[in-house]
Motif scaffolding. Structure first.
Motif, short mmCIF file in Angstrom:
data_model
loop_
_atom_site.label_atom_id
_atom_site.label_comp_id
_atom_site.label_asym_id
_atom_site.label_seq_id
_atom_site.Cartn_x
_atom_site.Cartn_y
_atom_site.Cartn_z
N ALA A 183 50.72 34.56 28.11
CA ALA A 183 48.91 34.97 28.00
C ALA A 183 48.54 35.42 29.12
N ILE A 184 48.76 34.96 30.31
CA ILE A 184 48.26 35.21 31.63
C ILE A 184 48.12 36.46 32.30
N PRO A 185 48.88 37.63 31.96
CA PRO A 185 48.68 38.55 32.46
C PRO A 185 47.54 39.47 32.53
N PRO A 186 46.79 39.25 31.11
CA PRO A 186 45.44 40.00 31.23
C PRO A 186 44.34 39.56 32.33
N ILE A 187 44.19 38.26 32.29
CA ILE A 187 43.36 37.49 33.31
C ILE A 187 43.63 37.96 34.75
N ILE A 188 44.87 38.15 35.43
CA ILE A 188 45.18 38.89 36.32
C ILE A 188 44.80 40.18 36.55
N ARG A 189 45.28 40.95 35.73
CA ARG A 189 44.96 42.48 35.75
C ARG A 189 43.51 42.67 35.95
N LEU A 190 42.65 41.90 34.99
CA LEU A 190 41.31 42.32 34.94
C LEU A 190 40.53 41.71 36.03
N LEU A 193 45.48 34.92 41.90
CA LEU A 193 46.44 36.04 42.00
C LEU A 193 45.83 37.54 41.85
N GLY A 194 44.82 37.73 40.95
CA GLY A 194 43.95 38.68 40.81
C GLY A 194 43.21 39.13 42.10
N ILE A 195 42.67 38.01 42.76
CA ILE A 195 42.00 38.41 44.19
C ILE A 195 42.79 38.93 45.10
N LEU A 196 44.10 38.21 44.96
CA LEU A 196 45.14 38.55 46.01
C LEU A 196 45.52 40.01 45.86
N MET A 197 45.63 40.59 44.57
CA MET A 197 46.09 41.75 44.14
C MET A 197 44.71 42.80 44.80
N ALA A 198 43.69 42.35 44.58
CA ALA A 198 42.62 43.26 44.81
C ALA A 198 42.48 43.49 46.50
N LYS A 199 42.84 42.31 47.15
CA LYS A 199 42.78 42.36 48.43
C LYS A 199 43.70 43.15 49.25
N SER A 200 44.77 43.37 48.73
CA SER A 200 46.11 43.86 49.09
C SER A 200 46.75 44.90 48.24
N ASP A 201 47.18 45.99 48.67
CA ASP A 201 47.89 46.76 47.86
C ASP A 201 49.25 46.60 47.99
#
Length: 295
Positions: free
Chosen positions: A173-180, A121-129
């Motif tokens: 607990a999952i939000p930090p790993i997605i954001r970072l 999910l973090g990778i998807l966020m980084a790839k797409s605004d």
């Protein structure tokens, strides 16, 4: 002028009917699809049970040796290794070993699930605004919602037990790993990416060989925060049947057993410190390694 002092609100009858309609719809959904949801999450139950059996059935000296080896591999610090071993030994001496192993197995499973879901999910966020703009408000709600509220829909859907507690802990607990993960990939130097493009790297090769390795220290910080938040949720999750150090703390609260609550609370703190020091030390080692490679 009463309207000026009293805030306008919907009628009591309308609010009551609205709440009833929502509750009835949720119950209907639970009755219709509850068995299907339980079957869907059954692999998680098996994974958790097997992990717990492994921790409980492994002799304690071997567990200490494995923890010491992991701490040494991650930190290369004899003090962190000694601190980890001594902390676990003291926990065992105070007759909290089995509950600690159950808690460690729960945190391990939660962390694996959080990594498996959060990093993509973090990778998807980084790839797409556009994806980032959709997921960010959801993460904001997840991080600000009181932790007790997570238990309500999970219990209504799956009842009391380990799997509902596991899901509640993961959601919390999952939000930090997605954001970072998103942040780490976005912070990769553009010059490095342009060099990868110049060498003809595909998007997958660029992600695998450039972006993820450079973002790894930031991702490790996200894993660290996820573990800390999972441990913070252990006591609350014990209310719906999660076994481990949280249940004695809950029992101590209900029956005013001071020492029982303090000892088990300190054991949770000890486990948190071990996870924190080991993961932070590994993140710093990765950072130094990358600075040497790219500096």
């Amino acid at each position: 002028m009463d309207w000026f002092w009293s805030f306008p609100h919907l009628s009591d009858d309308f609010l009551r009917d609205l709440r009833r309609a929502i509750d009835d719809s949720f119950r209907t959904f639970t009755r219709s699809y509850g068995d299907m949801l339980e079957a869907f999450f059954d692999p998680l139950r098996i994974f958790l049970i097997q992990s717990e059996r492994l921790m409980l059935n492994t002799p304690w000296p071997i567990v200490l040796l494995v923890i010491a080896a992991i701490a040494w591999f991650a930190s290369r610090s004899i003090w962190i290794v000694l601190g980890s071993v001594v902390t676990l030994f003291l926990i065992g001496m105070f007759d909290m070993w089995e509950d600690t192993m159950r808690t460690v197995s729960m945190i391990f499973v939660c962390t694996v699930i959080a990594i498996a879901v959060g990093i993509p999910l973090g990778i998807l966020m980084a790839k797409s605004d556009r994806v980032r703009n959709v997921i960010n408000p959801i993460l904001d709600v997840m991080q600000t919602m009181p932790s007790f509220v997570y238990l309500i829909p999970v219990v209504m859907l799956l009842g009391i037990g380990r799997v509902p507690g596991l899901i509640a802990v993961v959601i919390y607990a999952i939000p930090p790993i997605i954001r970072l993960t998103n942040l780490g990939i976005r912070l990769v130097d553009r010059d490095v990416l342009e060099a990868a493009d110049a060498f003809g790297s595909s998007s997958w090769q660029k992600l695998k060989n450039v972006q993820l390795p450079l973002a790894l220290p930031t991702i490790m910080a996200g894993i660290n925060q996820t573990i800390m938040m999972a441990l913070a949720m252990v006591v609350i999750a014990s209310m719906i049947g999660v076994q481990g150090l949280g249940q004695p703390v809950l029992r101590a609260i209900n029956n005013q057993y001071f020492t029982l609550g303090v000892f088990n609370g300190l054991a949770i703190v000890g486990i948190a410190i071990i996870f924190d020091r080991v993961s932070q030390a590994y993140g710093k080692r990765l950072q130094k390694h990358l600075e040497i490679v790219h500096g």
